[in-house]
Design an enzyme around this catalytic site. Structure first.
Site, PDB file in Angstrom:
ATOM      1  CG  HIS A 246      -1.901  -1.094   1.272  1.00 36.62           C
ATOM      2  ND1 HIS A 246      -2.797  -1.323   0.259  1.00 36.62           N
ATOM      3  CD2 HIS A 246      -2.140  -2.051   2.199  1.00 36.62           C
ATOM      4  CE1 HIS A 246      -3.550  -2.367   0.565  1.00 36.62           C
ATOM      5  NE2 HIS A 246      -3.172  -2.830   1.738  1.00 36.62           N
TER       6      HIS A 246
ATOM      7  NE  ARG B 115     -14.607  -0.073  -2.332  1.00 39.74           N
ATOM      8  CZ  ARG B 115     -14.874  -0.804  -1.254  1.00 39.74           C
ATOM      9  NH1 ARG B 115     -13.899  -1.111  -0.414  1.00 39.74           N
ATOM     10  NH2 ARG B 115     -16.091  -1.236  -1.008  1.00 39.74           N
TER      11      ARG B 115
ATOM     12  CB  SER C  17     -18.160 -14.401  -5.542  1.00 40.40           C
ATOM     13  OG  SER C  17     -18.290 -15.421  -4.563  1.00 40.40           O
TER      14      SER C  17
ATOM     15  NE  ARG D 183     -17.188  -2.450   5.663  1.00 45.32           N
ATOM     16  CZ  ARG D 183     -18.263  -1.813   5.220  1.00 45.32           C
ATOM     17  NH1 ARG D 183     -19.367  -1.780   5.945  1.00 45.32           N
ATOM     18  NH2 ARG D 183     -18.262  -1.191   4.040  1.00 45.32           N
TER      19      ARG D 183
END
Ligand SMILES: Nc1ncnc2c1ncn2[C@@H]1O[C@H](COP(=O)(O)OS(=O)(=O)O)[C@@H](OP(=O)(O)O)[C@H]1O
Length: 307
Positions: free
Chosen positions: A113, A135, A235, A269
């Protein structure tokens, strides 16, 4: 409203604060680390030896790195079996990350990151393939909030506290806008460098199409049926089950580095687009839009998808 200065006992202060060592700005500090010398740690990462077939997975936190890491493993290894370890094993900046990455078998999928200036500099000369995941910043911030909530035991702060802290420029590390601007700058400086940008919201909408694009970028075979199987295995629901099953353990040093009063984060989450609407007030949303617009004026190029 609580701020980090007024309510340090709420735990937020220990997480959301520019690094006490400002030269290491951009170093991700989410929870106390046992690093005695963060600057040296950054230098060690900048000097990390890159192999010819390394793939670099680069993303601002909470943009979907775990998702893409799993997909990339499946594509490179030509399987729909899950990778046995968790992503943190080969996260460069994590406690013990460099040593674990050094031991990793090729082809490695090294993730970080860190902002670009702090990534291994050999990436440039080796023209390592870079997978960048991004995102929309509203859902990213909500995801960050729950990440913080999950890692510290005493977590009385609210989403508004986190947002205010970000807007007061006291956020833990580089902001998402700084991260993306550095990414664009890297591309301008190295126009021939192989980079693919994967947008979280597009992956949610058309996962198979994005997986096909990624396979082409990695130059690995992937027919429609295989891509469909990879999309299904990766998924949100399936990855959450696999991770809850305890098959993917955080490395021991990773957990130790968090110190007392801290836990490992919850990663899987909600996995949706648009949860920000359940968290921002109308006025907070307007003020955050102003922050985004100011970043645009400074050259932010990414066009975000919010729903
Ligand atoms: N398979 C799949 N599909 C869709 N969404 C997924 C998937 N895997 C992870 N996620 C969501 O990605 C968010 C975590 O991002 P990162 O993996 O980058 O987190 S971290 O910074 O490395 O801790 C986090 O987002 P939120 O649910 O909004 O918090 C995860 O739920």
């Amino acid at each position: 409203m609580a701020t980090i200065d007024k309510e340090p006992e709420a735990g937020l202060a220990s997480l959301i604060r520019k690094e006490s060592c400002p030269e290491a700005y951009g170093w991700r500090v989410v929870g106390p680390t046992n690093l005695s010398d963060p600057l040296q740690h950054v230098e060690n990462i900048r000097g990390f030896k890159i192999r010819d077939d390394d793939v670099i997975l680069a993303a601002y936190p909470k943009c979907g790195t775990h998702w893409v890491w799993e997909i990339t493993h499946m594509l490179l290894r030509q399987t729909t079996d899950y990778e046995k370890r968790c992503k943190e094993q080969v996260m460069l900046e994590s406690n013990g990350g460099i040593a674990r990455c050094e031991k990793e078998e090729s082809p490695r999928i090294i993730n970080s990151h860190f902002v670009f200036a702090h990534l291994p500099q050999e990436i440039i000369a080796k023209k390592s393939k870079i997978i960048h995941v991004w995102r929309n910043p509203k859902d990213t911030l909500v995801s960050f909030y729950y990440h913080y909530k999950s890692v510290i035991v005493d977590s009385r702060f609210t989403f508004s506290d986190v947002l205010e802290t970000l807007m007061a420029d006291k956020f833990t590390t580089h902001t998402q806008f700084e991260y993306l601007q550095q990414m664009s700058k890297f591309e301008e400086d190295h126009p021939d460098h192989p980079i693919i940008h994967l947008c979280y919201e597009e992956m949610k909408k058309e996962p198979i199409k994005v997986i096909q694009e990624l396979a082409r970028f990695l130059k690995v075979p992937a027919d429609d049926e295989f891509c469909r199987k990879v999309a299904d295995a990766c998924s949100f629901e399936n990855m959450k089950v696999i991770n809850q099953s305890g098959q993917k353990m955080f490395p021991a040093e990773f957990s130790v580095s968090r110190g007392p009063g801290h836990k490992n984060p919850v990663i899987y989450r909600k996995g949706v687009v648009g949860d920000w609407k359940n968290h921002f007030t109308v006025s907070e949303n307007e003020r955050y839009d102003d922050v985004i617009n100011r970043a645009r004026e400074k050259g932010l190029k990414f066009k975000f998808i919010y729903q």
